[in-house]
Design a protein around this motif. Structure first.
Motif: not given
Length: 313
Positions: A83-108
């Protein structure tokens, strides 16, 4: 010769990722599933095939430190470097679903692993829990995605993904791309482990660093190519989905085959994975996109971890 084969494997990985991203994007649009969910499921599962093979084989051979180390190291590498390299290449837009569901699931999921592995063991029952959670999460994603895609079409919304001439071409691109990714990563890991062994690295250290980075090459190639193509949904979804898959499915399968037990992997490694996962969630809450400075922060975080591991060799 090991260095030559490493370079050859990187070329194979690049072209495999190119085919996978193109085929998966087109297939997603054709069957009415969002590219984000394709990244979270089909792409992430496909690019995690090397981790699955390595960790399951290691568990069967009684190399629990390598099995666990591969998963934890891959998850940390996925966010820190990919993700570090990907964001350096091109800023990555964050979808609402990622913030509300998928990333919290990954943390949990990362926290759940930390708690269950406090006794340095993943039992058959705990492995079964991982598998059931993975099936439930994936099923929910696919069902909800179909509904949301239909609603978007009813509102007249459309994305910029271009369809191929036929769905069979999509499947062909995905299949050939995955084959290239699996073969390329296998070639890379085989030669990297030989080099690492000559340097006197331990099994746990090799799993957490060399093998983890090597088996994550498909994710790296796929997310970087997706970032170049400005497909942020696949670039991020691939990483988040892979991290969830690695713990729930790979360790689930490995633990069902044979309970995993090792004292060579300590709680510090798990805490680093939880820490960088929380950092990703925090960055997503702060902004609607992952910019270059966030990408640089991920890479720095990984380098700190890598330095700590090297100092303990």
């Amino acid at each position: 010769m090991e260095i030559v084969w490493l370079l050859v494997s990187l070329v194979i990985l690049y072209f495999g990722a190119e085919g996978l991203v193109s085929g998966a994007s087109s297939l997603a649009k054709r069957i009415g599933i969002s590219p984000l969910v394709i990244g979270l499921t089909i792409v992430s599962i496909g690019t995690s095939a090397p981790e699955l093979v390595v960790s399951v084989k290691a568990a069967m051979n009684g190399q629990s430190a390598l099995s666990i180390g591969n998963v934890l190291g891959s998850n940390f590498f996925n966010i820190g470097i990919i993700l570090g390299l990907s964001a350096l290449i091109y800023p990555l837009a964050v979808k609402r679903q990622l913030l509300k569901l998928d990333v919290p699931v990954m943390v949990l999921v990362s926290v759940l692993f930390f708690l269950l592995f406090l006794d340095s063991r993943i039992s058959g029952i705990e492995a079964l829990v991982f598998i059931l959670l993975f099936v439930s999460y994936t099923g929910y994603l696919l069902i909800s995605s179909k509904k949301k895609t239909h609603e978007a079409k009813d509102r007249g919304e459309e994305d910029e993904i271009r369809l191929s001439k036929h769905w069979m071409l999509d499947v062909l691109f995905i299949g050939v791309g995955l084959a290239g990714l699996v073969y390329g990563s296998d070639l890379l890991v085989e030669n990297a482990v030989i080099i690492a062994g000559r340097l006197g690295m331990s099994e746990a250290m090799i799993g957490l660093t060399i093998v983890a980075a090597g088996t994550s090459m498909p994710e790296l190639a796929t997310s970087v190519v997706a970032a170049i193509k400005k497909r942020a949904d696949i670039a991020i979804g691939n990483v988040v989905g892979s991290n969830i898959f690695n713990i729930l499915f790979i360790l689930g399968v490995a633990g069902l085959i044979q309970p995993i037990s090792t004292s060579d992997i300590n709680y510090v490694d798990s805490l680093f994975v939880i820490g960088i996962s929380l950092l990703l969630w925090l960055f997503m809450k702060m902004s609607t996109r992952l910019g270059r400075w966030q990408g640089g922060a991920f890479i720095l975080f990984y380098l700190v971890y890598f330095s700590v591991k090297l100092s303990t060799m």
